[in-house]
Each structure stands twice: as C-alpha cells, then as structure tokens.
Scaffold this active site. Structure first.
Site, PDB file in Angstrom:
ATOM      1  N   ARG A   8       0.835  -1.221   0.000  1.00 60.94           N
ATOM      2  CA  ARG A   8       0.000   0.000   0.000  1.00 60.94           C
ATOM      3  C   ARG A   8       0.864   1.263   0.000  1.00 60.94           C
ATOM      4  O   ARG A   8       0.497   2.270  -0.597  1.00 60.94           O
ATOM      5  CB  ARG A   8      -0.986   0.002   1.172  1.00 60.94           C
ATOM      6  CG  ARG A   8      -0.315  -0.023   2.525  1.00 60.94           C
ATOM      7  CD  ARG A   8      -1.338   0.095   3.643  1.00 60.94           C
ATOM      8  NE  ARG A   8      -0.698  -0.220   4.919  1.00 60.94           N
ATOM      9  CZ  ARG A   8      -0.982   0.406   6.045  1.00 60.94           C
ATOM     10  NH1 ARG A   8      -1.864   1.375   6.080  1.00 60.94           N
ATOM     11  NH2 ARG A   8      -0.377   0.056   7.155  1.00 60.94           N
ATOM     12  N   SER A  35      -4.998   5.301   5.304  1.00 66.00           N
ATOM     13  CA  SER A  35      -4.661   3.874   5.350  1.00 66.00           C
ATOM     14  C   SER A  35      -4.332   3.315   3.974  1.00 66.00           C
ATOM     15  O   SER A  35      -3.429   2.494   3.828  1.00 66.00           O
ATOM     16  CB  SER A  35      -5.831   3.082   5.938  1.00 66.00           C
ATOM     17  OG  SER A  35      -6.119   3.522   7.246  1.00 66.00           O
ATOM     18  N   GLU A  56     -19.145   3.414  -0.469  1.00 68.20           N
ATOM     19  CA  GLU A  56     -18.366   2.666  -1.463  1.00 68.20           C
ATOM     20  C   GLU A  56     -19.117   2.456  -2.772  1.00 68.20           C
ATOM     21  O   GLU A  56     -18.504   2.368  -3.840  1.00 68.20           O
ATOM     22  CB  GLU A  56     -17.939   1.315  -0.877  1.00 68.20           C
ATOM     23  CG  GLU A  56     -16.948   1.426   0.275  1.00 68.20           C
ATOM     24  CD  GLU A  56     -17.603   1.810   1.605  1.00 68.20           C
ATOM     25  OE1 GLU A  56     -18.850   1.761   1.697  1.00 68.20           O
ATOM     26  OE2 GLU A  56     -16.873   2.171   2.543  1.00 68.20           O
ATOM     27  N   HIS A 107      -5.410  -3.558   2.330  1.00 67.70           N
ATOM     28  CA  HIS A 107      -5.861  -4.297   3.517  1.00 67.70           C
ATOM     29  C   HIS A 107      -6.588  -5.583   3.139  1.00 67.70           C
ATOM     30  O   HIS A 107      -7.628  -5.923   3.698  1.00 67.70           O
ATOM     31  CB  HIS A 107      -6.730  -3.405   4.411  1.00 67.70           C
ATOM     32  CG  HIS A 107      -5.965  -2.261   5.013  1.00 67.70           C
ATOM     33  ND1 HIS A 107      -5.415  -1.258   4.259  1.00 67.70           N
ATOM     34  CD2 HIS A 107      -5.652  -1.989   6.296  1.00 67.70           C
ATOM     35  CE1 HIS A 107      -4.785  -0.401   5.043  1.00 67.70           C
ATOM     36  NE2 HIS A 107      -4.902  -0.814   6.285  1.00 67.70           N
ATOM     37  N   ARG A 165      -1.695  -4.550   3.971  1.00 68.56           N
ATOM     38  CA  ARG A 165      -1.365  -3.564   4.995  1.00 68.56           C
ATOM     39  C   ARG A 165       0.073  -3.752   5.490  1.00 68.56           C
ATOM     40  O   ARG A 165       0.756  -2.785   5.813  1.00 68.56           O
ATOM     41  CB  ARG A 165      -2.335  -3.757   6.166  1.00 68.56           C
ATOM     42  CG  ARG A 165      -1.929  -3.002   7.403  1.00 68.56           C
ATOM     43  CD  ARG A 165      -2.937  -3.165   8.538  1.00 68.56           C
ATOM     44  NE  ARG A 165      -2.438  -2.433   9.697  1.00 68.56           N
ATOM     45  CZ  ARG A 165      -2.192  -2.973  10.876  1.00 68.56           C
ATOM     46  NH1 ARG A 165      -2.406  -4.247  11.093  1.00 68.56           N
ATOM     47  NH2 ARG A 165      -1.720  -2.236  11.868  1.00 68.56           N
TER      48      ARG A 165
END
Lengths: 313, 278
Positions: A8, A35, A56, A107, A165
């Site tokens: 990421r 994130s 989303e 993630h 992640r």
C-alpha cells in the site's frame, strides 16, 4: 531481503509519479485515504482527488462516470468494502461496460491483523476473477506494486489490484519488468514448483531454500496476474516438475489455487496442493501469529511440497 | 397552441408510437415507465441537449444517463429519431445478436452514454461525468433520469449527497414521478415522500414540474442551467403508461409488453392523438 515495504505504501508513491506523468489520472477514496495511502496524492493534486466519504457504492459508480468521460480513475478502499459492498456497482457500472476504472484495494487478507475477520477479505480475488472483462493483479512487493500501478494505468479496461497492509520483504530491484498477464519465474527447479502471489511469495522462496538444503530442487513462480492467467508459463513450469503447490493469502476456493487447478486440469494434470485459508474467515491478532494459525507460512509451504511430492507418480 | 410546443408534443407522440411498435415484436419490456417519460426525453433530445448524432463520442456533447434503465425503449426511440442508428433497429429490441439490449448498453448502442439497468447506479455515474467536465473546464452538461421506485436504493442518496458536496451545477437530474413500481403503488411498496423536501435537504435546487408539459419542462431545464453552485432536480409528475388509455396508471403495464392486438389498439389511440396535433 532485509528491506521491507508495504504494498500500500508503494501504491501511494506510485500514484504520485503517475499524477505527474498523466493529467488524466484521478484518485477516489472512501474516507480511508490515510490507510490506503492515497492521501499524499490528494495533497499534491487536490483538484484530482475525490474523497467520497464512507460510501463505497457511490465511490465505484462515480469512478465509472469519470472513466466514461475519459479519466483514468483509481478508486481505493479496503478490499472487503471494494469487492463486497460495491460488488454490483463493479459488475454493472464498471466490468459490464468495460470502463477504464482501476480498483486499487488495500488491507486484503488476514494480515490486516487486529481489526479482525470483518475487515479481512479472503474472497475478493474469487469475486473479481469471476467477472468478465476484469483483470486481477496481486503484487508481491513494493517494486512490483509500483510497476503494476503504472501498467494498470496504461491498460485500457477494468483492473482490480489487491494490496496489503503489512510490510513485506522487497523481492525485486528496479530492473524487474512487470507485465500484465505474465507470471515471473523467480527460481527454477526440477522436483516441484510453488506458484504463489502477494505476501506468500517471500515464504515460498524461503521454503525452496529450506528444501534445497535437503537436495530438493524447487521452482518458485510469482503469479501476480491471477487473470488473465499466464497458462503458458504455468504449464511450461509444470511440465518440468512432478508436483505443484499453490500459495495465497486467500480462501483456497476461487482464488489463485483454483485458477492453477483449472489450468493444470485442462493442460497438464499433476499433483497439486493448495496453501491458503481452508474456507474460513480470519480473526483478530498480530499478522504473523495469524499467518501461523491459519497455515500460511514457510513451514506450511514446505509441508505442502512434501505432500505433493509424495503423490508424485 | 404555440408552434414549438406543438412540434414537441408531436415528437413525444412519435416516441410513444415507436415504443409500442418495438415492444410488440420484442414480446417483453417495460411500456409504462417508457411512456411516462416521453415528454421528458423529447425535450432533452430535441431541445435541451447539445449533440452530434453522427459523432456519438464527441467530447463536447451533453451526456444523458438513463438511471431507470428499464425505460430503454423511450431512449431508443429518441436515438433512432435523432439518427444515431437506423430505425429498423427498433424492431430488433431484446433479440439475440441485435444492438438494442433490454437495458441500455453503451458498448453496443451508439448514443448511449452509460450502461444502466440495475437501479440506483445512474446518478453516481452522472456525478463522475460532471466531475470530469469540471476538471476539464468543459461546458457540457450531464442529465440523469431517475425513477421514483428507484428512490428506495441507498446509492441514490449517497450520490445525491456527493452531487451537492461537489457543487455539480453542470448536472441536472429529472425524477419521473409516475407513482407506480412493479409490485404496486410506490407509496404502498416503500414510501419515499416527501421527495421535494428530501432533495432540498440534500442540498439540491428542486423544481416541481408537470412531466408532460413540454413548455414547463423547457423552462425548468433553463432554470437548472442558470442555477449556480448546486445541482438541480426536476421532480416531474407524470402518469405511468401515459398516452395509451388502458396502460395509464395501470401497475400491470410496468413490465409487460403489449400483444399484437393491444399494440394495434394503443397505436390507434396514439395516431388519433397525432391527427389531433396536426
């Protein structure tokens, strides 16, 4: 392999480079930009960054509209929400009209860790792979991620990119050239082959090292494009060995292991063992502990290789 | 009657005739919500929108998203009248290997700007197009036609929030408020009232209009064009099945095609109306 980088993080850096190179690249996020690492793009190119809030379905639908008007949108959120919450938007607004949307999800898998099973996508590759027109990519390290992001931007059509992640070892140097649809043979051996992707490539290489000390010669292939699958390379490698192990941080149903099983069954049947989640959800815990608990380590790959080799005719 | 109004009413009548003509051989499809939107689509395609039918992907064109994709026949009728494809294609609706799919398909049909059909998704796509227009500093406008049954879809409200958040004044939504959906009256299946208040609360400029009054529709679209800083929605009161007596306000005609005899009866009524319009 001392150096580590989360895929990421590499994604965030690749977006910055892409933003400078191509003014049509736009980035959308759903309130997870810190994130997913799209926040830096947002700071540098605020007019080309759209935070859609925790929505989303609209994230994906808006990306589809941007693509229909000539933009190259990268839509990011966690893999669970991208492929789960917004599945039907991906199906009908992106894949069906073959719009140029890049779904860059982070993630993925159990290495999300402490957040637990609700946030750990173990089915996303299966879902995306079943969609016509969809390309499915799973990078093994930061170097491959950067190249993948650039390749996805150059390719005209829907792409799902599955990132993690966790910090993972850097496997490739800058001389590596990723190509969509091309598996990368990292190590050639005559006894068996491990075909892995994502966080499982590094332990696959370690497993091959371990067995080399016993005199076993193991191939390792990074199948970072799950779709379109590089059937030629997979069959060629399979023809040179007697057994195959697939390894993925995903349910064994529908992901890389299934894709390889399909290719082998059609073109070159031979013993196959699949390392992956055995049709279970993840749970909270430290990533490394979860990988051990769910059987996704070097040791598990070694055991699978031994089992596959024992089935060899 | 004003000459322009008369001309538009004639065109809406033609679209209605085309809808019946294509639905009879198709043997399935959605007449009710196609007929209710005939004036809306007529005003958009024959007055409001900037288009080049010979150049369907012209980058400066206005865009239209038919979020209530099951009303595809009314869109196809307009596209054929505009010359996007030969009128003969209308008779191939819903048939294997032909360009006119049951729901709009941007890959198969020239002039279709977005593939739709799964309800609730059109406004998001329209938002994306409007954002791209703003980014590129282009002056094209984006239009999206929503259904009232569709108001139950959560994504509509995610998108409605975003249109206002991004101040998409280059976007105009039109809500075809015909009051019926597959299972019955919209207020019985799932109440969405009060819609004007809801859209206002979401930050939109709301204009309530008679969806069969071509003059009022034109004035409302002009008002939308000059409304700065926020998106506009026309809440257009319509009659489902409008123009065909036995289909008007009849829930059964949401998703059933007329047979040959019913088609002839409907066409007869519409031709009589056309004669009346001169």
């Amino acid at each position: 392999m001392a150096e580590k980088e989360a895929t990421r993080n590499a994604y965030g850096r690749a977006l910055l480079a892409l933003g400078a190179e191509n003014p049509d690249v736009v980035v959308l996020d759903a309130d997870l930009s810190k994130s997913t690492k799209t926040a830096d793009f947002g700071k540098k190119y605020p007019e080309r960054f759209f935070n859609m809030g925790i929505a989303e379905q609209n994230l994906i639908g808006t990306a589809a509209g941007l693509a229909a008007a000539g933009k190259i949108p990268f839509a990011s959120t966690f893999a669970v929400f991208a492929t789960g919450r917004a599945f039907e938007q991906i199906r009908n607004s992106v894949a069906y009209p073959k719009l140029n949307v890049k779904i860059a999800a982070t993630h993925a898998g159990i290495t999300v860790g402490e957040d637990g099973g609700s946030h750990q996508a173990v089915e996303d590759v299966a879902i995306m792979r079943a969609l016509p027109n969809m390309t499915v990519l799973v990078p093994a390290d930061g170097t491959e991620t950067r190249q993948m992001i650039l390749a996805a931007a150059r390719y005209d059509g829907p792409v799902y990119i599955r990132m993690g992640r966790l910090d993972v070892p850097v496997l490739y140097d800058d001389s590596y050239r990723f190509q969509i649809g091309r598996a990368n043979v990292l190590r050639r051996g005559r006894d068996a082959a491990v075909m892995a992707n994502g966080v499982m490539v590094a332990p696959a290489l370690e497993a091959a090292e371990e067995l080399a000390r016993e005199g076993l010669d193991i191939s390792v292939v990074n199948v970072s494009t799950v779709k379109p699958l590089d059937v030629d390379t997979i069959v060629r490698v399979a023809q040179g060995v007697g057994a195959i192990v697939s390894a993925e941080e995903h349910n064994v149903i529908g992901g890389l292991g299934s894709a390889i099983a399909e290719a082998l069954a059609e073109h070159h049947p031979l013993p196959l063992e699949r390392v992956g989640l055995k049709d279970v959800f993840g749970e909270s815990g430290r990533p490394q502990e979860l990988l051990e608990k769910f059987g996704l380590t070097r040791k598990d790959i070694v055991a699978a290789l031994r089992k596959a080799l024992s089935r060899k005719h | 009657m004003d000459k322009d109004v008369l001309e538009l009413k004639r065109m809406a009548n033609r679209l209605r005739q085309d809808i019946l003509t294509m639905l009879v051989p198709a043997k399935s499809g959605h007449p009710g919500g196609s007929l209710s939107a005939a004036e809306i689509v007529t005003v958009l395609y024959f007055r409001e929108m900037r288009l080049r039918p010979q150049e369907p992907h012209w980058s400066e064109r206005d865009r239209f998203v038919l979020s209530k994709g099951h009303a595809a026949p009314v869109l196809y009728a307009a596209l054929a009248e505009k010359g996007y494809f030969p009128r003969e294609e209308l008779l191939g609706l819903r048939q294997t290997g032909r360009m006119l799919q049951g729901h709009p398909d941007m890959k198969k049909t020239p002039g279709v700007d977005m593939s739709t059909g799964s309800l609730g998704q059109g406004l998001s796509a329209a938002n994306g197009m409007a954002l791209a227009g703003k980014l590129d500093k282009k002056d094209y406008r984006v239009y999206v036609l929503l259904g009232d049954g569709e108001m139950a879809e959560g994504q509509v409200w995610e998108a409605a929030m975003a249109s206002a958040h991004f101040k998409l004044d280059n976007l105009t939504a039109i809500l075809d408020l015909n009051g019926l959906q597959i299972d019955g009256r919209t207020d019985e299946v799932m109440s969405s009232a009060p819609l004007p208040e809801k859209w206002r609360a979401f930050g939109w400029h709301v204009i309530e209009v008679d969806g069969h009054d071509v003059g009022a529709l034109q004035r409302a679209l002009a008002e939308a064009r000059t409304t700065a800083g926020r998106p506009t929605i026309l809440i257009a009161k319509t009659v489902k099945g409008k123009g065909v007596s036995f289909m008007e306000n009849a829930v059964g005609w949401h998703g059933a095609a007329p047979n040959a005899e019913q088609g002839q009866q409907g066409l007869k009524e519409l031709r009589e109306e056309a004669v009346h319009l001169g």
